[in-house]
Design a protein around this motif. Structure first.
Motif, PDB file in Angstrom:
ATOM      1  N   UNK A  61       0.886  -1.335   0.087  1.00  0.00           N
ATOM      2  CA  UNK A  61      -0.026   0.041   0.011  1.00  0.00           C
ATOM      3  C   UNK A  61       0.710   1.244  -0.143  1.00  0.00           C
ATOM      4  N   UNK A  62       2.179   1.106  -0.266  1.00  0.00           N
ATOM      5  CA  UNK A  62       2.974   2.269  -0.343  1.00  0.00           C
ATOM      6  C   UNK A  62       3.474   2.748   0.902  1.00  0.00           C
ATOM      7  N   UNK A  63       3.235   1.855   2.195  1.00  0.00           N
ATOM      8  CA  UNK A  63       3.797   2.521   3.506  1.00  0.00           C
ATOM      9  C   UNK A  63       5.356   2.174   3.535  1.00  0.00           C
ATOM     10  N   UNK A  64       6.133   2.984   3.891  1.00  0.00           N
ATOM     11  CA  UNK A  64       7.727   2.941   3.870  1.00  0.00           C
ATOM     12  C   UNK A  64       8.071   2.102   5.014  1.00  0.00           C
ATOM     13  N   UNK A  65       8.940   1.144   4.645  1.00  0.00           N
ATOM     14  CA  UNK A  65       9.316   0.112   5.648  1.00  0.00           C
ATOM     15  C   UNK A  65      10.774   0.183   5.763  1.00  0.00           C
ATOM     16  N   UNK A  66      11.590   0.726   4.889  1.00  0.00           N
ATOM     17  CA  UNK A  66      12.982   0.793   5.249  1.00  0.00           C
ATOM     18  C   UNK A  66      13.609   2.020   4.186  1.00  0.00           C
ATOM     19  N   UNK A  67      14.478   2.725   4.367  1.00  0.00           N
ATOM     20  CA  UNK A  67      15.017   3.880   3.695  1.00  0.00           C
ATOM     21  C   UNK A  67      16.347   4.293   4.100  1.00  0.00           C
ATOM     22  N   UNK A  68      16.845   4.940   3.316  1.00  0.00           N
ATOM     23  CA  UNK A  68      18.313   5.379   3.715  1.00  0.00           C
ATOM     24  C   UNK A  68      18.402   6.882   3.618  1.00  0.00           C
ATOM     25  N   UNK A  69      19.129   7.399   4.777  1.00  0.00           N
ATOM     26  CA  UNK A  69      18.952   9.006   4.484  1.00  0.00           C
ATOM     27  C   UNK A  69      20.399   9.527   3.892  1.00  0.00           C
ATOM     28  N   UNK A  70      20.460  10.515   3.585  1.00  0.00           N
ATOM     29  CA  UNK A  70      21.564  11.060   2.682  1.00  0.00           C
ATOM     30  C   UNK A  70      23.318  10.768   3.409  1.00  0.00           C
ATOM     31  N   UNK A  71      23.131  10.499   4.813  1.00  0.00           N
ATOM     32  CA  UNK A  71      24.518  10.073   5.371  1.00  0.00           C
ATOM     33  C   UNK A  71      24.754   8.541   4.995  1.00  0.00           C
ATOM     34  N   UNK A  72      23.776   7.801   4.428  1.00  0.00           N
ATOM     35  CA  UNK A  72      24.033   6.543   4.407  1.00  0.00           C
ATOM     36  C   UNK A  72      23.426   5.620   5.335  1.00  0.00           C
ATOM     37  N   UNK A  73      22.694   6.143   6.408  1.00  0.00           N
ATOM     38  CA  UNK A  73      22.259   5.357   7.432  1.00  0.00           C
ATOM     39  C   UNK A  73      21.043   4.631   7.086  1.00  0.00           C
ATOM     40  N   UNK A  74      20.797   3.579   7.595  1.00  0.00           N
ATOM     41  CA  UNK A  74      19.570   2.746   7.072  1.00  0.00           C
ATOM     42  C   UNK A  74      18.366   2.810   8.156  1.00  0.00           C
TER      43      UNK A  74
END
Lengths: 488, 434
Positions: A61-74
């Motif tokens: 349904x498009x809910x975010x479960x994992x992402x990376x920020x600009x520093x590369x942290x997950x």
């Protein structure tokens, strides 16, 4: 000249050998490549994490479960319930678990990116970013299913039996993917086996859900078994030493205890079912009849049937690491009889039971479980969408039809009544797997089944470890989850 | 006829050059600091191949050009891979390739008078056994096998040269005799060599010797019973060595499940499998993989590097190229004018074919892994020179067979390949200038 003829023969042998090399290379990479690639040992994946920003992971349904920020942290879902309920299916980025993070790292870390995308990123002087992916799971449903397990260990697995899409895969106890470094450093202790995805890799004693297999064996190897009537007069009696069936013997002494010379096979509550058909025996989960069926089918045919249903083999799914069950009919009648009702050394995994239920619902055809709904390119174009794929035709038409009828009967009038949902035709089979002979530990509660509906084609397996009776503990959970799935 | 084949060969040669040029152009940028000298290296390689090709056309106009092109391509691929891994080893490999080419031409010239090699058969046998016995005492160990010898600071692998000797010894013994009693000296030689190789733990070489021996023996004598007996003896030997030697048991165990012993003995196979799986169909791209995590990446495991960086499709093309090499070699044997030439050519082809099958099969986990090199591609001077010597044998036989053989080959090709058939309706047209 013979030598010339022999050399020509060798030429053919060499051509065959080299073709074998090519064919085997394609086969082995096709069958195992994805697993080898996503192996925690594959340093290429870890190395990539240092240079490439991993893509995002979304639920269906498009809910975010994992992402990376600009520093590369997950980062993983900020909603703790969702994060824990999907922990096993998402996995972690330190290579400790076999979830989507590992299995789909070739997309997430851009191993599959074409040269155009790479050049574009290079020209814009941006750090390379992997592709975003959408999974087939529904995070909210996973969290709901997880909440129903409460503080018990166990697992819930739900898949669409027409497409193979996995809707729910949740496992308890869980780990927090955000705290992997704490676990690795030993700052925080996790319960044993918390990182195992019990829905796909949990190996359990099946108890009566195994009667699905025994029923198929009977249909396959005993002609006219559906028309026969069986008689259940309580326990089956075996000679304790030799393990052979003893007929017409009262095993009990005056106090109602079993005589030392004998061993008995009876129902959990010592019930006597009287005269019944195969279908009625299935609906009421009569151990007596199914033990007799296993004995009549015989060791070899029981084993053959179980292996045709995926036991003792290897699951090679493209998008899921899963174990299959083990079946060994044992040496004696006693072993064989117990193995026919899902005890003895029988082992199954929830995913395998779901596949069997799915095959019963889908005219015998088990679809390959799919976890990846789509992969998104850099310009937000999805370049790969889920393609339903048949995994195997597990059951013949009459076997699937029998199971569907009988499993509907289980929920309508048998052991699985508590799985019933208003307005849905739920089918299933309960199981209460004894895991200790003394009875001090509660049995595992099982329910495996499906909704008989084209609009809501879901197959489900619920296992609650040491939960109690399948009909009383697992069936109601399954009913509530299926109802929630259909509301969506 | 000659012009036509020549023109086609030139096109294929151009393809090899294009591959070399593009690969070395990419290699300029494969490391953090650009290496423009890669282009120089590629240029030298192209010139060397061109020079060798011209010399071959002059020295042996009837040499097999397709075979030569396959060897050039594989050697060039080897050099590309070596350069990608380390420019120093690539330079050494280039020198070994040159030495290999010289060896090839020397063999080619000597093969004009096979009598020389027949005369040399017994001395070669004695020397082979002598070196292998000496190895037991002065050999250097590497990778679990004690099969290296150091002469003046340069390391040699004598078993590579024993392989070449074996080809001649087998052919010589079985050219005139096919009765078992008359072949006893040859049996003794093969038996002693195999035992010595097993004692040095060079199982790969031992397997190759026995395998090639069986193939040539069967081809020459048609003696099925003796061949089967020999296979049975080999099987008993394999069974015995499985129980006698721990390292053989370990080999089989890691073949069955390399992941179970990942941190110890299964490491190499598992790393190879992960490398191949990472490459996928199209490969990660030259310079984009991490092949150095695989032990023996530039020697025995070079096929895994090919799979990782060039992909499965390219790897299959490499397998097909090796097959082409073996098929051309066997066709040369079939068209040989005398029995000795036929058996040497077949022996050389069989050796190359077996060696390729055993190492690729080991890397892809089709069969247990034994440490041998991949002909022409793996880094290693002894291997390169020995393989080039085998090519020299083949080209020598092909050259001797002359124009008549060419005609026969063409007739076969027209049977096999329809597309060629359309250009050449029948064998009689071969004289036409197309």
């Amino acid at each position: 000249m013979n030598t010339r003829r022999n050399i020509k023969g060798m030429l053919v042998v060499f051509i065959a050998l080299f073709l074998l090399l090519a064919v085997y290379l394609v086969y082995i990479i096709g069958a195992y490549g994805a697993y080898w690639f996503s192996s925690p040992y594959n340093t290429r994946v870890r190395e990539r994490q240092n240079t490439v920003l991993a893509g995002d992971i979304y639920d269906r349904n498009g809910i975010i479960l994992a992402y990376t920020d600009d520093d590369g942290s997950r980062f993983y879902s900020a909603d703790r319930d969702v994060r824990l309920a999907t922990a096993h299916v998402i996995g972690d980025n330190t290579g400790q678990t076999l979830g989507a993070e590992a299995l789909f790292s070739k997309y997430l870390l851009g191993f599959e990116q074409d040269i155009g995308a790479r050049l574009a990123q290079l020209l814009e002087n941006k750090q390379q970013k992997g592709a975003d992916i959408t999974l087939t799971v529904d995070a909210a449903l996973c969290a709901y299913a997880r909440s129903l397990l409460g503080d018990k260990s166990g697992a819930v697995f739900v898949m669409n039996y027409k497409t193979g899409e996995v809707l729910i895969n949740t496992s308890s106890p869980e780990f927090d993917p955000q705290r992997m470094t704490d676990y690795a450093s030993g700052n925080y202790n996790l319960a044993d086996g918390s990182m195992v995805n019990r829905a796909t890799m949990g190996r359990y004693t099946p108890g009566s859900v195994f009667k699905i297999v025994t029923a198929v064996a009977a249909l396959r190897h005993i002609p006219g078994v559906e028309e026969r009537s069986f008689h259940c007069d309580g326990a089956l009696v075996f000679d304790k030493k030799s393990g052979t069936l003893v007929e017409g013997m009262d095993p009990y002494d005056g106090d109602g205890n079993v005589n030392a010379e004998y061993a008995v096979l009876s129902d959990h509550d010592q019930s006597v079912h009287g005269t019944l058909t195969l279908q009625e025996a299935f609906i009421h989960s009569c151990n007596h009849v199914f033990a007799e069926l296993a004995l009549e089918v015989g060791k070899d045919n029981m084993k053959k049937t179980a292996e045709s249903l995926g036991f003792n083999g290897e699951y090679l799914f493209d998008e899921l690491v899963a174990y299959c069950g083990m079946y060994d009919p044992g040496e004696t009648d006693f072993n064989l009889a117990w193995s026919g009702v899902g005890q003895d050394t029988d082992i199954v995994t929830p995913v395998q039971m779901t596949l069997l239920a799915a095959a019963a619902a889908n005219d015998g055809i088990a679809m390959q479980p799919k976890l990846l709904k789509s992969v998104h390119g850099t310009e937000n174009t999805s370049y790969r969408t889920v393609q339903p794929e048949e995994y195997q035709t597990l059951l013949k038409g009459n076997e699937a039809a029998f199971l569907k009828r009988s499993m509907l009967g289980v929920v309508e009038s048998g052991t699985g009544k508590k799985a019933a949902v208003e307005g849905l035709s739920v089918a299933g089979k309960t199981g209460t797997a004894e895991i200790s002979s003394s009875g001090e530990i509660l049995p595992h509660a099982w329910f495996t089944g499906f909704i008989d509906s084209d609009a809501h084609p879901y197959a489900i397996t619920v296992i609650v470890e040491r939960g109690g009776g399948g009909g009383t503990v697992a069936a109601p959970i399954a009913g509530e989850i299926l109802a929630a799935c259909c509301k969506k | 006829m000659f012009k036509l084949r020549h023109a086609k060969a030139a096109g294929a040669l151009g393809t090899v050059f294009l591959f070399v040029f593009l690969a070395f152009a990419l290699l300029v940028f494969s490391e953090d600091v650009p290496r423009p000298e890669a282009l120089l290296f590629g240029g030298i390689l192209i010139l060397l191949i061109l020079l060798a090709y011209c010399i071959l056309l002059i020295a042996a106009p009837h040499a097999d050009k397709l075979l030569m092109l396959a060897v050039f391509f594989l050697s060039a691929l080897g050099m590309v891979l070596q350069y990608r891994l380390s420019s120093e080893t690539a330079l050494r490999q280039l020198m070994m390739f040159s030495a290999g080419l010289v060896t090839m031409f020397v063999m080619l010239l000597f093969m004009r008078s096979p009598r020389f090699f027949r005369f040399m058969s017994i001395p070669m046998g004695v020397i082979s056994i002598g070196i292998l016995v000496a190895l037991l005492f002065i050999g250097k160990e590497s990778g679990g096998a004690k099969n290296w010898i150091s002469i003046g600071g340069i390391l040699f692998q004598p078993s590579e040269f024993v392989k070449v000797a074996l080809v001649f010894i087998l052919a010589d013994a079985m050219s005139d005799h096919t009765h078992l009693n008359e072949l006893i000296p040859m049996f003794l030689f093969v038996g002693i060599v195999t035992v010595l190789l097993v004692l040095q733990r060079d199982l790969g070489a031992a397997m190759l010797m026995i395998g090639s021996f069986l193939l040539v023996f069967f081809a020459a004598t048609s003696n099925i019973r003796a061949t089967v007996t020999a296979i049975l003896i080999g099987a008993v030997g394999a069974f015995a060595s499985y129980h006698l030697f721990d390292h053989v048991q370990a080999r089989v165990a890691i073949w069955q499940d390399p992941w179970a012993t990942y941190s110890t003995s299964g490491y190499q196979i598992a790393q190879g499998l992960m490398a191949m799986a990472s490459g996928g169909l199209w490969g990660l791209g030259l310079g984009q993989g991490s092949p150095k995590s695989i032990p023996a990446y530039h020697t025995d495991y070079v096929f895994a590097v090919i799979c990782e960086e060039f992909g499965i499709l390219f790897a299959i093309a490499v397998i097909v190229l090796y097959l082409l090499l073996v098929v051309r070699g066997i066709l040369i044997a079939l068209n040989a004018k005398d029995r000795f030439s036929m058996l040497t050519a077949f022996g050389a082809s069989a050796l190359l074919g077996m060696q390729t099958f055993v190492i690729i099969g080991g890397v892809i986990k089709l069969i247990p892994l034994t440490g041998i090199t991949m002909p022409f591609v793996s880094y290693g001077g002894s291997s390169m020179i020995a393989c080039m010597a085998l090519v020299g044998i083949l080209q020598g036989v092909a050259g001797r067979s002359g124009a008549a053989v060419d005609a026969e080959l063409l007739a076969m090709e027209t049977e096999d390949e329809e597309d060629r058939g359309s250009e050449l309706p029948d064998a009689e047209n071969e004289g036409d200038d197309l």
